[in-house]
Design a protein around this motif. Structure first.
Motif, PDB file in Angstrom:
ATOM      1  N   THR A 312     -21.871 -16.978 -17.471  1.00 60.64           N
ATOM      2  CA  THR A 312     -22.044 -18.131 -18.546  1.00 60.64           C
ATOM      3  C   THR A 312     -21.367 -19.501 -18.073  1.00 60.64           C
ATOM      4  OG1 THR A 312     -22.534 -16.492 -20.105  1.00 60.64           O
ATOM      5  CG2 THR A 312     -21.914 -18.583 -20.977  1.00 60.64           C
ATOM      6  N   PRO A 313     -22.009 -20.514 -17.886  1.00 57.06           N
ATOM      7  CA  PRO A 313     -21.040 -21.850 -17.576  1.00 57.06           C
ATOM      8  C   PRO A 313     -20.175 -22.085 -18.796  1.00 57.06           C
ATOM      9  CG  PRO A 313     -23.551 -22.013 -17.303  1.00 57.06           C
ATOM     10  CD  PRO A 313     -23.405 -20.778 -18.154  1.00 57.06           C
ATOM     11  N   ALA A 314     -19.070 -22.500 -18.352  1.00 56.18           N
ATOM     12  CA  ALA A 314     -18.138 -23.010 -19.454  1.00 56.18           C
ATOM     13  C   ALA A 314     -18.706 -23.968 -20.397  1.00 56.18           C
ATOM     14  CB  ALA A 314     -16.932 -23.738 -18.654  1.00 56.18           C
ATOM     15  N   ALA A 315     -19.734 -24.740 -19.901  1.00 54.76           N
ATOM     16  CA  ALA A 315     -20.300 -25.828 -20.839  1.00 54.76           C
ATOM     17  C   ALA A 315     -20.757 -25.024 -22.343  1.00 54.76           C
ATOM     18  CB  ALA A 315     -21.183 -26.667 -20.177  1.00 54.76           C
ATOM     19  N   LEU A 316     -21.148 -23.756 -22.108  1.00 55.63           N
ATOM     20  CA  LEU A 316     -21.782 -23.142 -23.207  1.00 55.63           C
ATOM     21  C   LEU A 316     -20.803 -22.176 -24.096  1.00 55.63           C
ATOM     22  CD1 LEU A 316     -25.211 -21.991 -21.512  1.00 55.63           C
ATOM     23  CD2 LEU A 316     -24.933 -23.874 -23.058  1.00 55.63           C
ATOM     24  N   ILE A 317     -19.461 -22.265 -23.808  1.00 48.20           N
ATOM     25  CA  ILE A 317     -18.675 -21.612 -24.203  1.00 48.20           C
ATOM     26  C   ILE A 317     -17.729 -22.569 -25.283  1.00 48.20           C
ATOM     27  CG2 ILE A 317     -16.358 -20.091 -23.949  1.00 48.20           C
ATOM     28  CD1 ILE A 317     -17.718 -19.517 -21.292  1.00 48.20           C
ATOM     29  N   ASP A 318     -17.727 -22.117 -26.471  1.00 45.77           N
ATOM     30  CA  ASP A 318     -16.868 -22.869 -27.304  1.00 45.77           C
ATOM     31  C   ASP A 318     -15.321 -22.570 -27.093  1.00 45.77           C
ATOM     32  OD1 ASP A 318     -18.858 -24.641 -29.069  1.00 45.77           O
ATOM     33  OD2 ASP A 318     -19.887 -22.443 -28.762  1.00 45.77           O
ATOM     34  N   ALA A 319     -15.154 -21.394 -26.983  1.00 47.95           N
ATOM     35  CA  ALA A 319     -13.697 -20.893 -27.022  1.00 47.95           C
ATOM     36  C   ALA A 319     -13.270 -19.610 -26.103  1.00 47.95           C
ATOM     37  CB  ALA A 319     -12.988 -20.627 -28.413  1.00 47.95           C
ATOM     38  N   ILE A 320     -12.432 -19.809 -25.267  1.00 46.98           N
ATOM     39  CA  ILE A 320     -11.933 -18.610 -24.430  1.00 46.98           C
ATOM     40  C   ILE A 320     -10.737 -18.337 -25.275  1.00 46.98           C
ATOM     41  CG2 ILE A 320     -11.100 -17.632 -22.208  1.00 46.98           C
ATOM     42  CD1 ILE A 320     -12.912 -19.843 -20.923  1.00 46.98           C
ATOM     43  N   VAL A 321     -10.718 -16.957 -25.673  1.00 47.66           N
ATOM     44  CA  VAL A 321      -9.617 -16.395 -26.476  1.00 47.66           C
ATOM     45  C   VAL A 321      -8.730 -15.649 -25.501  1.00 47.66           C
ATOM     46  CG1 VAL A 321      -8.571 -15.202 -28.403  1.00 47.66           C
ATOM     47  CG2 VAL A 321     -10.327 -16.741 -28.653  1.00 47.66           C
ATOM     48  N   THR A 322      -7.520 -15.927 -25.061  1.00 55.56           N
ATOM     49  CA  THR A 322      -6.560 -14.901 -24.503  1.00 55.56           C
ATOM     50  C   THR A 322      -5.083 -14.748 -25.161  1.00 55.56           C
ATOM     51  OG1 THR A 322      -5.059 -16.378 -23.337  1.00 55.56           O
ATOM     52  CG2 THR A 322      -7.346 -15.944 -22.384  1.00 55.56           C
ATOM     53  N   GLU A 323      -4.501 -13.809 -24.455  1.00 53.58           N
ATOM     54  CA  GLU A 323      -3.246 -13.735 -25.482  1.00 53.58           C
ATOM     55  C   GLU A 323      -2.104 -14.868 -25.137  1.00 53.58           C
ATOM     56  OE1 GLU A 323      -2.019 -12.148 -21.280  1.00 53.58           O
ATOM     57  OE2 GLU A 323      -4.099 -12.268 -22.336  1.00 53.58           O
ATOM     58  N   ARG A 324      -2.528 -15.698 -24.250  1.00 52.59           N
ATOM     59  CA  ARG A 324      -1.589 -17.080 -23.966  1.00 52.59           C
ATOM     60  C   ARG A 324      -2.039 -17.933 -24.757  1.00 52.59           C
ATOM     61  NH1 ARG A 324      -0.654 -17.182 -17.574  1.00 52.59           N
ATOM     62  NH2 ARG A 324      -0.562 -15.180 -17.031  1.00 52.59           N
ATOM     63  N   GLU A 328     -10.436 -24.114 -25.939  1.00 54.04           N
ATOM     64  CA  GLU A 328     -11.395 -24.684 -26.590  1.00 54.04           C
ATOM     65  C   GLU A 328     -12.104 -25.695 -25.687  1.00 54.04           C
ATOM     66  OE1 GLU A 328      -9.448 -25.211 -31.056  1.00 54.04           O
ATOM     67  OE2 GLU A 328     -11.614 -24.710 -31.066  1.00 54.04           O
ATOM     68  N   HIS A 329     -13.406 -25.435 -25.810  1.00 58.13           N
ATOM     69  CA  HIS A 329     -14.213 -26.198 -24.653  1.00 58.13           C
ATOM     70  C   HIS A 329     -13.730 -26.236 -23.506  1.00 58.13           C
ATOM     71  CE1 HIS A 329     -16.212 -27.327 -28.482  1.00 58.13           C
ATOM     72  NE2 HIS A 329     -14.820 -27.795 -29.067  1.00 58.13           N
ATOM     73  N   PRO A 330     -13.699 -24.983 -22.867  1.00 62.00           N
ATOM     74  CA  PRO A 330     -13.034 -24.841 -21.574  1.00 62.00           C
ATOM     75  C   PRO A 330     -13.584 -25.725 -20.397  1.00 62.00           C
ATOM     76  CG  PRO A 330     -14.321 -22.960 -22.011  1.00 62.00           C
ATOM     77  CD  PRO A 330     -14.248 -23.908 -23.397  1.00 62.00           C
ATOM     78  N   ASP A 331     -12.598 -26.288 -19.578  1.00 64.37           N
ATOM     79  CA  ASP A 331     -13.140 -26.709 -18.275  1.00 64.37           C
ATOM     80  C   ASP A 331     -11.684 -26.568 -17.403  1.00 64.37           C
ATOM     81  OD1 ASP A 331     -12.379 -30.306 -19.515  1.00 64.37           O
ATOM     82  OD2 ASP A 331     -11.176 -28.706 -18.834  1.00 64.37           O
ATOM     83  N   ALA A 332     -12.068 -27.082 -16.232  1.00 58.19           N
ATOM     84  CA  ALA A 332     -11.008 -26.828 -14.812  1.00 58.19           C
ATOM     85  C   ALA A 332      -9.494 -27.279 -15.587  1.00 58.19           C
ATOM     86  CB  ALA A 332     -11.231 -27.313 -13.713  1.00 58.19           C
ATOM     87  N   ALA A 333      -9.489 -28.334 -16.305  1.00 56.25           N
ATOM     88  CA  ALA A 333      -8.217 -28.967 -16.551  1.00 56.25           C
ATOM     89  C   ALA A 333      -7.581 -28.199 -17.678  1.00 56.25           C
ATOM     90  CB  ALA A 333      -8.296 -30.668 -16.998  1.00 56.25           C
ATOM     91  N   ARG A 334      -8.430 -27.741 -18.739  1.00 53.70           N
ATOM     92  CA  ARG A 334      -7.956 -27.015 -19.874  1.00 53.70           C
ATOM     93  C   ARG A 334      -7.443 -25.602 -19.741  1.00 53.70           C
ATOM     94  NH1 ARG A 334     -12.608 -29.710 -22.844  1.00 53.70           N
ATOM     95  NH2 ARG A 334     -11.467 -31.685 -23.965  1.00 53.70           N
ATOM     96  N   MET A 335      -8.154 -25.210 -18.573  1.00 50.03           N
ATOM     97  CA  MET A 335      -7.874 -23.832 -18.200  1.00 50.03           C
ATOM     98  C   MET A 335      -6.352 -23.898 -17.052  1.00 50.03           C
ATOM     99  SD  MET A 335     -10.016 -21.469 -18.887  1.00 50.03           S
ATOM    100  CE  MET A 335      -9.649 -20.094 -17.680  1.00 50.03           C
ATOM    101  N   ALA A 336      -6.359 -24.781 -16.386  1.00 50.18           N
ATOM    102  CA  ALA A 336      -5.394 -25.108 -15.840  1.00 50.18           C
ATOM    103  C   ALA A 336      -3.985 -25.070 -16.332  1.00 50.18           C
ATOM    104  CB  ALA A 336      -5.214 -26.330 -14.616  1.00 50.18           C
ATOM    105  N   ALA A 337      -4.158 -25.980 -17.661  1.00 48.01           N
ATOM    106  CA  ALA A 337      -3.283 -26.293 -18.595  1.00 48.01           C
ATOM    107  C   ALA A 337      -2.361 -24.939 -19.268  1.00 48.01           C
ATOM    108  CB  ALA A 337      -3.421 -27.182 -19.591  1.00 48.01           C
ATOM    109  N   VAL A 338      -3.275 -23.940 -19.090  1.00 44.72           N
ATOM    110  CA  VAL A 338      -2.678 -22.581 -20.029  1.00 44.72           C
ATOM    111  C   VAL A 338      -2.399 -21.568 -18.819  1.00 44.72           C
ATOM    112  CG1 VAL A 338      -3.403 -20.599 -21.319  1.00 44.72           C
ATOM    113  CG2 VAL A 338      -4.262 -23.048 -21.877  1.00 44.72           C
ATOM    114  N   PHE A 339      -3.296 -21.629 -17.569  1.00 44.17           N
ATOM    115  CA  PHE A 339      -3.118 -20.614 -16.614  1.00 44.17           C
ATOM    116  C   PHE A 339      -2.380 -21.067 -15.461  1.00 44.17           C
ATOM    117  CE2 PHE A 339      -4.888 -17.543 -19.218  1.00 44.17           C
ATOM    118  CZ  PHE A 339      -5.791 -18.151 -19.958  1.00 44.17           C
ATOM    119  N   GLY A 340      -2.180 -22.563 -15.116  1.00 45.60           N
ATOM    120  CA  GLY A 340      -1.776 -22.919 -14.015  1.00 45.60           C
ATOM    121  C   GLY A 340      -2.806 -22.942 -12.675  1.00 45.60           C
ATOM    122  N   ALA A 341      -2.236 -23.685 -11.878  1.00 47.26           N
ATOM    123  CA  ALA A 341      -3.227 -23.524 -10.477  1.00 47.26           C
ATOM    124  C   ALA A 341      -3.023 -22.217  -9.919  1.00 47.26           C
ATOM    125  CB  ALA A 341      -2.881 -24.741  -9.856  1.00 47.26           C
ATOM    126  N   ALA A 342      -4.204 -21.758  -9.068  1.00 46.45           N
ATOM    127  CA  ALA A 342      -4.340 -20.653  -8.282  1.00 46.45           C
ATOM    128  C   ALA A 342      -2.883 -20.856  -7.271  1.00 46.45           C
ATOM    129  CB  ALA A 342      -5.302 -20.646  -7.488  1.00 46.45           C
TER     130      ALA A 342
END
Ligand SMILES: CSC[C@H]1O[C@H](OP(=O)(O)O)[C@H](O)[C@@H]1O
Length: 342
Positions: A312-324, A328-342
């Motif tokens: 499922t492309p991130a553009a179709l996802i309203d929220a990714i819920v993790t324990e961290r 909301e409205h996930p994209d690379a920048a918002r993911m990196a803000a929570v999980f850091g870069a690889a």
């Protein structure tokens, strides 16, 4: 939904370490029969993962971690080969590789048998704690009286307990936010029909089973405000691999103004995989489409294609819920803000 209805304690445990072997609830037989498979070697654990005796991204990671404990006790010299066989058991759920990497780091620290068992236990305990945290976070996004549709099984059977998407449903029902739960049957392996409905009824949560093909029509009736699903691998840009059929739910949800939530622990996030295009999709035997429980429904000689995940492309996802936290409205920048870069 009567939230005051008695709730059976969440006592389902799919993966039970017994000190010298792994006791696995055989999910191929549910809900007809509650039977167990005992694994005394890492190769037996790998086979159980391949055969879906144990399934669900976090649960297969936990089982594999205990498989490493068995391998280390039986043949420390053959450990690398044993881990490779565990790693090859199924390709899509990154939790398997995440757990094996963590166990390999413990081995590199020259951890003894007890320390390795402690690491596997920590992986299992952390997953249960993460699920309860995600339940709270996800439920808080859902307005009271909402209808929720879920797909596959993401409950205690797929994790250390409580569940990911099903944990949000458990928490949302308890908090009187979720008024009705719909479960998609999830062909061909029927995780929804066989496992999710069974789990929820044990918790006195009456789920309404729907055919996978009824999902878009259900959304058109206005009874569903959220689709809540799990994940097997979340790429660095938020693209999410999950059980086959998830992608079309996301398309239908967006069309009908239904919100789409992915619920998964950080062990499912793979920041080293740039996008969904890079996620390997497991292909299983066409036999899984030709019938069920030994009853063939398709003419001999037919052909079938059986991918068991989709992206499922991130553009179709309203929220990714993790324990961290919630992305909301996930994209690379918002993911990196929570999980850091690889
Ligand atoms: C929290 S389980 C995550 C994920 O795993 C399931 O796949 P399978 O039953 O094939 O192991 C399904 O995709 C769930 O959403």
């Amino acid at each position: 939904m009567n939230p005051s209805a008695p709730r059976s304690h969440d006592t389902i445990r799919a993966v039970l370490w017994q000190g010298d072997h792994l006791h696995l609830l055989d999910q191929r037989l549910l809900p007809r029969e509650e039977a167990y498979v005992d694994c005394r070697t890492s190769d037996e654990v790998a086979q159980a993962i391949r055969d879906l005796v144990v399934r669900g991204a976090p649960a297969i990671g936990i089982a594999a971690a205990w498989g490493v404990v068995l391998a280390a006790r039986q043949d420390r010299g053959g450990l690398d080969a044993a881990l490779a066989r565990l790693r090859a058991a199924r390709p899509t759920a990154v939790n398997l590789m995440w757990a094996l990497d963590r166990m390999q780091r413990a081995i590199a620290r020259d951890a003894g048998a007890d320390a390795l068992a402690g690491e596997a236990q920590a992986i299992q305990d952390e997953d249960l704690a993460a699920n309860r945290r995600m339940g709270e976070l996800g439920a808080s996004l859902i307005a009271p009286g909402s209808g929720v549709l879920t797909h596959c099984n993401t409950g205690s059977l797929a994790t250390a307990g409580y569940g990911t998407a099903l944990g949000v449903i458990r928490a949302g029902v308890s908090a009187e936010r979720i008024g009705q739960v719909f479960a998609g049957e999830t062909r061909p392996w029927l995780q929804g029909a066989r496992l999710t409905v069974w789990e929820l009824l044990r918790d006195a949560i009456p789920a309404t089973l729907v055919a996978d093909s009824a999902a878009a029509h259900l959304m058109s009736t206005g009874q569903v405000q959220w689709v809540v699903v799990g994940a097997d691998r979340i790429a660095a840009n938020g693209d999410t691999a999950n059980k086959i059929g998830t992608y079309q739910l996301a398309i239908a949800a967006r069309h009908h103004g239904v919100k789409f939530m992915v619920v998964a622990p950080s062990s499912t996030v793979d920041m080293a995989t740039a996008s969904g295009d890079d996620i390997e999709i497991e292909l299983r035997s066409p036999d899984e489409l030709f019938g069920y429980a030994g009853q063939r429904t398709v003419v001999e000689g037919a052909r079938a294609w059986n991918p068991v995940f989709d992206v499922t492309p991130a553009a179709l996802i309203d929220a990714i819920v993790t324990e961290r936290g919630v992305v909301e409205h996930p994209d690379a920048a918002r993911m990196a803000a929570v999980f850091g870069a690889a």
